[in-house]
Design a protein around this motif. Sequence first.
Motif, mmCIF file in Angstrom:
data_model
loop_
_atom_site.group_PDB
_atom_site.id
_atom_site.type_symbol
_atom_site.label_atom_id
_atom_site.label_comp_id
_atom_site.label_asym_id
_atom_site.label_seq_id
_atom_site.Cartn_x
_atom_site.Cartn_y
_atom_site.Cartn_z
ATOM 1 N N ILE A 46 51.438 22.455 69.076
ATOM 2 C CA ILE A 46 51.396 21.449 67.878
ATOM 3 C C ILE A 46 50.034 20.278 68.037
ATOM 4 O O ILE A 46 49.379 20.111 67.097
ATOM 5 N N ARG A 47 50.057 19.790 69.184
ATOM 6 C CA ARG A 47 49.136 19.138 69.219
ATOM 7 C C ARG A 47 47.801 19.522 69.118
ATOM 8 O O ARG A 47 46.721 18.843 68.412
ATOM 9 N N ASN A 48 47.326 20.613 69.599
ATOM 10 C CA ASN A 48 46.206 21.564 69.414
ATOM 11 C C ASN A 48 45.943 21.736 67.879
ATOM 12 O O ASN A 48 44.875 21.426 67.312
ATOM 13 N N GLU A 49 46.990 21.886 67.196
ATOM 14 C CA GLU A 49 46.713 22.214 65.678
ATOM 15 C C GLU A 49 46.587 20.803 65.029
ATOM 16 O O GLU A 49 45.614 21.146 64.014
ATOM 17 N N ILE A 97 44.835 18.515 66.213
ATOM 18 C CA ILE A 97 43.264 17.925 66.586
ATOM 19 C C ILE A 97 42.312 19.158 65.552
ATOM 20 O O ILE A 97 41.437 18.711 65.070
ATOM 21 N N ARG A 98 42.643 20.487 65.534
ATOM 22 C CA ARG A 98 41.886 21.263 64.890
ATOM 23 C C ARG A 98 41.923 20.996 63.464
ATOM 24 O O ARG A 98 40.811 21.204 62.889
ATOM 25 N N ALA A 99 43.124 20.606 63.045
ATOM 26 C CA ALA A 99 43.349 20.289 61.381
ATOM 27 C C ALA A 99 42.464 18.954 61.019
ATOM 28 O O ALA A 99 41.867 18.800 59.973
ATOM 29 N N THR A 100 42.469 18.373 61.994
ATOM 30 C CA THR A 100 41.599 16.814 61.977
ATOM 31 C C THR A 100 40.402 17.040 61.617
ATOM 32 O O THR A 100 39.530 16.643 60.750
ATOM 33 N N TYR A 101 39.677 17.997 62.384
ATOM 34 C CA TYR A 101 38.262 18.478 62.462
ATOM 35 C C TYR A 101 38.170 18.943 61.175
ATOM 36 O O TYR A 101 37.059 18.861 60.378
ATOM 37 N N GLN A 135 44.196 8.416 53.607
ATOM 38 C CA GLN A 135 45.221 8.519 54.848
ATOM 39 C C GLN A 135 46.411 9.444 54.650
ATOM 40 O O GLN A 135 46.846 10.345 55.280
ATOM 41 N N GLU A 136 46.989 9.213 53.329
ATOM 42 C CA GLU A 136 48.023 10.025 53.133
ATOM 43 C C GLU A 136 47.723 11.430 52.971
ATOM 44 O O GLU A 136 48.301 12.511 53.131
ATOM 45 N N GLN A 137 46.422 11.719 52.559
ATOM 46 C CA GLN A 137 45.910 13.228 52.065
ATOM 47 C C GLN A 137 45.736 13.656 53.576
ATOM 48 O O GLN A 137 46.078 15.035 53.797
ATOM 49 N N TYR A 138 45.237 12.973 54.526
ATOM 50 C CA TYR A 138 45.004 13.412 55.876
ATOM 51 C C TYR A 138 46.320 13.622 56.513
ATOM 52 O O TYR A 138 46.445 14.968 57.243
ATOM 53 N N VAL A 139 47.450 12.861 56.309
ATOM 54 C CA VAL A 139 48.605 13.235 57.071
ATOM 55 C C VAL A 139 49.421 14.339 56.441
ATOM 56 O O VAL A 139 49.899 15.161 57.208
ATOM 57 N N ALA A 140 49.278 14.257 54.958
ATOM 58 C CA ALA A 140 49.820 15.630 54.521
ATOM 59 C C ALA A 140 49.192 17.071 54.742
ATOM 60 O O ALA A 140 50.024 18.047 55.069
ATOM 61 N N PHE A 141 48.145 16.827 55.118
ATOM 62 C CA PHE A 141 47.233 18.011 55.532
ATOM 63 C C PHE A 141 47.492 18.645 57.115
ATOM 64 O O PHE A 141 47.812 19.673 57.188
ATOM 65 N N LEU A 142 47.909 17.510 57.729
ATOM 66 C CA LEU A 142 48.203 17.896 59.174
ATOM 67 C C LEU A 142 49.621 18.360 59.140
ATOM 68 O O LEU A 142 49.712 19.414 59.892
ATOM 69 N N VAL A 143 50.437 17.970 58.259
ATOM 70 C CA VAL A 143 51.930 18.457 58.412
ATOM 71 C C VAL A 143 51.884 19.987 57.693
ATOM 72 O O VAL A 143 52.492 20.742 58.463
ATOM 73 N N GLN A 144 51.004 20.284 56.693
ATOM 74 C CA GLN A 144 50.843 21.394 56.068
ATOM 75 C C GLN A 144 50.320 22.610 57.347
ATOM 76 O O GLN A 144 50.920 23.638 57.206
ATOM 77 N N ASN A 145 49.286 21.801 57.941
ATOM 78 C CA ASN A 145 48.803 22.923 58.741
ATOM 79 C C ASN A 145 49.756 23.151 59.903
ATOM 80 O O ASN A 145 49.634 24.495 60.428
ATOM 81 N N VAL A 146 50.414 22.158 60.421
ATOM 82 C CA VAL A 146 51.308 22.455 61.409
ATOM 83 C C VAL A 146 52.652 23.387 60.710
ATOM 84 O O VAL A 146 52.864 24.618 61.742
#
Length: 432
Positions: free
Chosen positions: A133-136, A138-142, A239-250
Amino acid sequence: MEQIQIIDAKKHVGETVKIGAWIANKRSSGKIAFLQLRDGTAMFQGIVVKNEVGEEIFQTAKNLTQETSVWVTGEIREDSRSKFGYEIGVQGIEVIGESHDYPITPKEHGTEFLMDHRHLWLRSSRQHAIMQIRNEIIRATYEFFNKHNFIKIDPPILTGSAPEGTTDLFETNYFDQKAYLSQSGQLYMEAAAMAFGKVFSFGPTFRAEKSKTRRHLIEFWMMEPEMAFMHQDESLEIQEQYVAFLVQNVLDNCELALETLGRDRAILEKYTKLPYPRISYDEAIDLLKENGFDDIEWGDDFGSPHETFIANSYDRPVFILNYPKAIKPFYMKPHPTREDVVICADMIAPEGYGEIIGGSERDVDYDHLLGEIERHGLNPEEYSWYLDLRKYGSVPHSGFGLGLERTVTWLAGIEHVREASPFPRLLNRIYP
């Protein structure tokens, strides 16, 4: 014969392959041995049938000990009974490295014991899932910031000044002068934003806080975007788009890890719905007072119980806007109509995980910023380069920082931030 990794088993059903793996566990019943094999990408079962492999290979399988490394050959098959969905019918086993008296057995172990053996604890299925999950994240952040035309800039780890004061910094000798391990790359990212428009950094930060809470690490990783020509309201949307994007990718890419951790996907799915609620600091204080929190007064910073209650009043992350000037760093832009608050926001995660983002619009007035630096007891000469940014084509700009380990802890649904770092640094722990 092709050598594959376990994660690619689905591509080789019906084929005979070779896999390098460790024995996570095993059991045998009469003439069949069941091997739990892991290779770092995933874990699945190896079936060893005595009548098919002969006495010698079967005895080798029965005598394998936990964490012995092996080459396994066999046929990949579908396995509808397992979470992974595939298994290997073992035809051959070659021992690579034996393991004797492996200290972490399937029984219960205390936290301190496991932390002392963190270098081995990482091999367990739970820790493996957390690191995936940590790796995902990071990957989704980039992916997110590249999609939005940000450029990655790496701020220094050794700095000559402190963005948030020197009380919680690690000091070191830098030849003939003092230096500090970075507590944030933000000031440097502001300089980068003036050169590139939209930038982000991702790297280690250090806080010498003598804290023992389940939310704090001494060394942790931060994502720190900074955006020129951007006011706070626009930054909150990013910020909210980024966090929602992280959640969706996880959710999309860590299904097996979430299942291993027992994380309820339906809960996470709620966090993809935008926009996130926004309340002012004033409203947050009123909410707490109305609900029996007599220990909080206007001007106080929120503790863990306060953040938890506020977050539990909503079903998604919540922004708390415009904190008192007295409890925030010197670089935040003053409110246009109030002298007692600054233009900033913290994002509080649900389920009691606390603040995962802190951000603000930055002060762009040279004289005001200089006054704030002096008011905070800092040396203006050390910040002369930072003040220069307000002299040469200054523009409105905003930014934020997201703590990686807290975000991992939240999305993985685990209790303590120490499991979100591969080798956590805590107040009383620097081993291993």
